[in-house]
Design an enzyme around this catalytic site. Sequence first.
Site, PDB file in Angstrom:
ATOM      1  N   LYS A 177       0.860  -0.959   0.065  1.00 36.44           N
ATOM      2  CA  LYS A 177       0.303   0.206   0.100  1.00 36.44           C
ATOM      3  C   LYS A 177       1.152   0.842  -0.358  1.00 36.44           C
ATOM      4  CE  LYS A 177       0.461   1.205   4.612  1.00 36.44           C
ATOM      5  NZ  LYS A 177       1.008   1.929   5.488  1.00 36.44           N
ATOM      6  N   THR A 181      -3.621   5.615   3.907  1.00 40.31           N
ATOM      7  CA  THR A 181      -2.273   6.386   2.812  1.00 40.31           C
ATOM      8  C   THR A 181      -2.227   6.609   1.833  1.00 40.31           C
ATOM      9  OG1 THR A 181      -1.428   4.204   4.237  1.00 40.31           O
ATOM     10  CG2 THR A 181       0.095   4.901   3.034  1.00 40.31           C
TER      11      THR A 181
END
Length: 334
Positions: free
Chosen positions: A191, A248
Amino acid sequence: MRVCVLGSGPFGTSLANVLAVHCDQVWLWGRNEQVVASVNARHENGVYLAGIPLSPRIRATLSMEEALEGARLVVSAVPSHVTREVMRAALPHLPSGVPLLTVSKALENGTLFTMTQLLEDCLPPSFHPFIALLSGPSFAQELARRQPTTVTIAARDEQVARDCQRLFQTETLRTYTTTDVIGVEIGGALKNVIALAVGMTEGLGFGFNTRASLITWGLEEISRLAVHLGANPRTLSGLSGMGDLVLTCTGELSRSWQVGFELARDRALEDILRSIKKPSIEGVKTALSAHALSQRTGVELPICHQVYLVTHQGKRARDAMTEVVERQFREAAA
């Protein structure tokens, strides 16, 4: 109950504050004398989390032996690239038979190990059944302020995961458990790479529509690799997959997103890292590992590949992200 957190950076300190809800003593080990002094004298990490009060149950120390003595849980919150070094120093003092939980989200360069695999490589087999990890949408500053969020704790032994769960569950932190270790780890590591790409597209002036598309493509890419490595696909639609990815890629506190945004301005990576006072970030290191893992497994990771070309081969962000978008449209039309 006495527990130990190795790593006095923002995330390690935040987790120490969480653990202090249930634990009588939380020992925070670090190398920064200023942090240790600040925590002990003012109940505050004045270097990384200035202005956020910490529980008086937290004690900081420069001594690994003091920090680990009698600990019933050990949390490794050090950056991935120093984990081996720290574990070598910790090994003579590590208590046996207690959970050892890592919160680093990366793939080690060279070996391509996940963090639990790295710990198994560092430690004798007697420690392996007790290794666990924590992942999910959890910025350190918000966690330290005890703002509500949810995370996943994974371990091959379900009882180990549940033992950790009891210590981390608070009124504002809800924890779930799973035995799908590889799914949680691949989701948490990659991620950061996708967030670099999202930051680049936003730095180039692409809009929210592109962001949403890139997050979706990124989740599919991460899931493809994780399932190839043995993960349950449902794990990637949960907290350590979609949840952490969305955070994120959209949160202003995301270092990976910030670096990607600056790369879109054709700034040198070294200059960006210097300006944010970070020698490295996990997403940049993991881009290199993701590229190598893609080659090893034969699983295509087109977004990760383009991020690797930008961060390690000098390709312009505009050219890389244009290629990512064009590829998706070509494949959709085929």
